[in-house]
Motif scaffolding. Structure first.
Motif, PDB file in Angstrom:
ATOM      1  N   TYR A  25       0.882  -1.182   0.000  1.00  0.00           N
ATOM      2  CA  TYR A  25       0.000   0.000   0.000  1.00  0.00           C
ATOM      3  C   TYR A  25       0.912   1.221   0.000  1.00  0.00           C
ATOM      4  O   TYR A  25       1.301   1.706   1.073  1.00  0.00           O
ATOM      5  CB  TYR A  25      -0.877   0.018   1.256  1.00  0.00           C
ATOM      6  CG  TYR A  25      -1.893  -1.102   1.379  1.00  0.00           C
ATOM      7  CD1 TYR A  25      -2.528  -1.625   0.253  1.00  0.00           C
ATOM      8  CD2 TYR A  25      -2.253  -1.602   2.628  1.00  0.00           C
ATOM      9  CE1 TYR A  25      -3.468  -2.638   0.386  1.00  0.00           C
ATOM     10  CE2 TYR A  25      -3.193  -2.609   2.767  1.00  0.00           C
ATOM     11  CZ  TYR A  25      -3.793  -3.125   1.637  1.00  0.00           C
ATOM     12  OH  TYR A  25      -4.730  -4.124   1.772  1.00  0.00           O
TER      13      TYR A  25
ATOM     14  N   ALA B 283      -0.464   4.373   2.084  1.00  0.00           N
ATOM     15  CA  ALA B 283      -1.271   4.169   3.296  1.00  0.00           C
ATOM     16  C   ALA B 283      -0.900   5.153   4.400  1.00  0.00           C
ATOM     17  O   ALA B 283      -1.739   5.537   5.210  1.00  0.00           O
ATOM     18  CB  ALA B 283      -1.120   2.741   3.793  1.00  0.00           C
TER      19      ALA B 283
ATOM     20  N   TYR C 142      -7.485   3.628   4.524  1.00  0.00           N
ATOM     21  CA  TYR C 142      -6.743   2.392   4.801  1.00  0.00           C
ATOM     22  C   TYR C 142      -7.008   1.847   6.205  1.00  0.00           C
ATOM     23  O   TYR C 142      -6.524   0.775   6.542  1.00  0.00           O
ATOM     24  CB  TYR C 142      -5.238   2.628   4.641  1.00  0.00           C
ATOM     25  CG  TYR C 142      -4.810   2.706   3.197  1.00  0.00           C
ATOM     26  CD1 TYR C 142      -4.584   1.546   2.454  1.00  0.00           C
ATOM     27  CD2 TYR C 142      -4.654   3.931   2.568  1.00  0.00           C
ATOM     28  CE1 TYR C 142      -4.210   1.601   1.137  1.00  0.00           C
ATOM     29  CE2 TYR C 142      -4.275   4.007   1.235  1.00  0.00           C
ATOM     30  CZ  TYR C 142      -4.058   2.842   0.526  1.00  0.00           C
ATOM     31  OH  TYR C 142      -3.694   2.907  -0.785  1.00  0.00           O
TER      32      TYR C 142
ATOM     33  N   LEU D 252      -8.697  -1.513   6.323  1.00  0.00           N
ATOM     34  CA  LEU D 252      -7.851  -2.517   5.656  1.00  0.00           C
ATOM     35  C   LEU D 252      -6.688  -2.961   6.532  1.00  0.00           C
ATOM     36  O   LEU D 252      -6.227  -4.093   6.449  1.00  0.00           O
ATOM     37  CB  LEU D 252      -7.242  -1.913   4.373  1.00  0.00           C
ATOM     38  CG  LEU D 252      -8.120  -1.860   3.138  1.00  0.00           C
ATOM     39  CD1 LEU D 252      -7.451  -1.025   2.055  1.00  0.00           C
ATOM     40  CD2 LEU D 252      -8.383  -3.271   2.626  1.00  0.00           C
ATOM     41  N   LEU D 253      -6.195  -2.065   7.374  1.00  0.00           N
ATOM     42  CA  LEU D 253      -4.997  -2.368   8.150  1.00  0.00           C
ATOM     43  C   LEU D 253      -5.274  -2.979   9.519  1.00  0.00           C
ATOM     44  O   LEU D 253      -4.365  -3.526  10.139  1.00  0.00           O
ATOM     45  CB  LEU D 253      -4.144  -1.103   8.311  1.00  0.00           C
ATOM     46  CG  LEU D 253      -3.439  -0.659   7.023  1.00  0.00           C
ATOM     47  CD1 LEU D 253      -2.759   0.679   7.209  1.00  0.00           C
ATOM     48  CD2 LEU D 253      -2.421  -1.705   6.593  1.00  0.00           C
TER      49      LEU D 253
END
Ligand code: ZN
Ligand code: ZN
Length: 250
Positions: A167, A170, A202, A205-206
């Motif tokens: 990413y 990010a 993000y 997602l993280l």
């Protein structure tokens, strides 16, 4: 060797004949295909081998290792926010030439060469268990000036090499920090505190992921610390650091 590999090899041979491979650092023609540096430039790099500090990659002696375990004295007193740290080589003359060309001289082809060295140095961090690679961000203004983020170029090459997800944007550098060079360790930490955040898109997602933060150079660790803290705040389960060169401050 299957047909695809045979075809690739043939293509490489023809390409080597048309454009002989050259050292990415000094431009000298190199005989062996697949190499990235000439013998002299390669010999000028001081690669980091065990024993080294598990957190900041600085070489330590066997005696220190026996005495304290895997950490250097500095990391034992002040453990960094990240977990493990790996670096390919020490930041000395040849390493500086190689890295400065990438950072300031537009020599973006060097990112692939650095990724190949970092892939070896960070072998135990780059495992396929859903972890993601995230480069240390540069400020927007610097990105416009330079046209690229050298850490993102390296991270993309590493991700491709190891089949991992990257990413590249990010993390976000909120304000343009003055150059850290010449500042004390304390000054660098103070200046970087809160300078880096996770971009909102993000955050989901993280959550629960392991991250390897990628950069070209690790000096005091102030920038890496700011990245690790930002990621851990958003519930990443672990953060490791992988760089090309480790600066020794002593
Ligand atoms: Zn060379
Ligand atoms: Zn250390």
């Amino acid at each position: 060797m299957d047909w695809l590999n045979k075809g690739k090899q043939l293509g490489r041979n023809v390409l080597d004949w048309l454009v002989p491979p050259s050292c990415v650092s000094c431009g000298t023609e190199i005989a062996a295909s697949g190499g990235v540096l000439c013998g002299d430039c390669f010999a000028g790099l001081r690669f980091i081998h065990a024993p080294f500090c598990d957190a900041c990659a600085i070489p330590i002696t066997q005696e220190e290792m026996a005495e304290r375990g895997a950490l250097c004295a500095e990391c034992e007193i002040r453990p960094p926010a990240w977990h493990r740290g790996r670096a390919a080589f020490l930041y000395e003359r040849q390493a500086r030439t190689l890295l400065m060309g990438l950072k300031y001289g537009g020599r973006t082809e060097r990112a692939a060469a650095l990724a190949s060295f970092m892939s070896q140095a960070g072998d135990d961090l780059l495992v396929s268990d859903g972890r993601v690679l995230i480069p240390v961000p540069v400020h927007r203004g610097r990105l416009w000036q330079r046209g690229y983020n050298q850490a993102a170029l390296i991270a993309n090459h590493l991700a491709r090499r190891r089949g991992l997800t990257c990413y590249p944007d990010a993390l976000h550098r909120q304000f343009r920090t003055a150059a850290l060079a010449g500042r004390s360790r304390h000054g660098r930490y103070q200046q970087m505190a809160g300078a880096i955040t996770v971009r909102p898109r993000y955050r989901d997602l993280l959550r629960g992921r392991s991250v390897v933060v990628v950069d070209d150079i690790l000096t005091t660790g102030a920038t890496a610390e700011a990245c690790a803290k930002a990621l851990l705040e958003h519930e990443c389960i672990s953060v490791d650091i992988l760089v090309a060169a480790r600066v020794t401050l002593t």
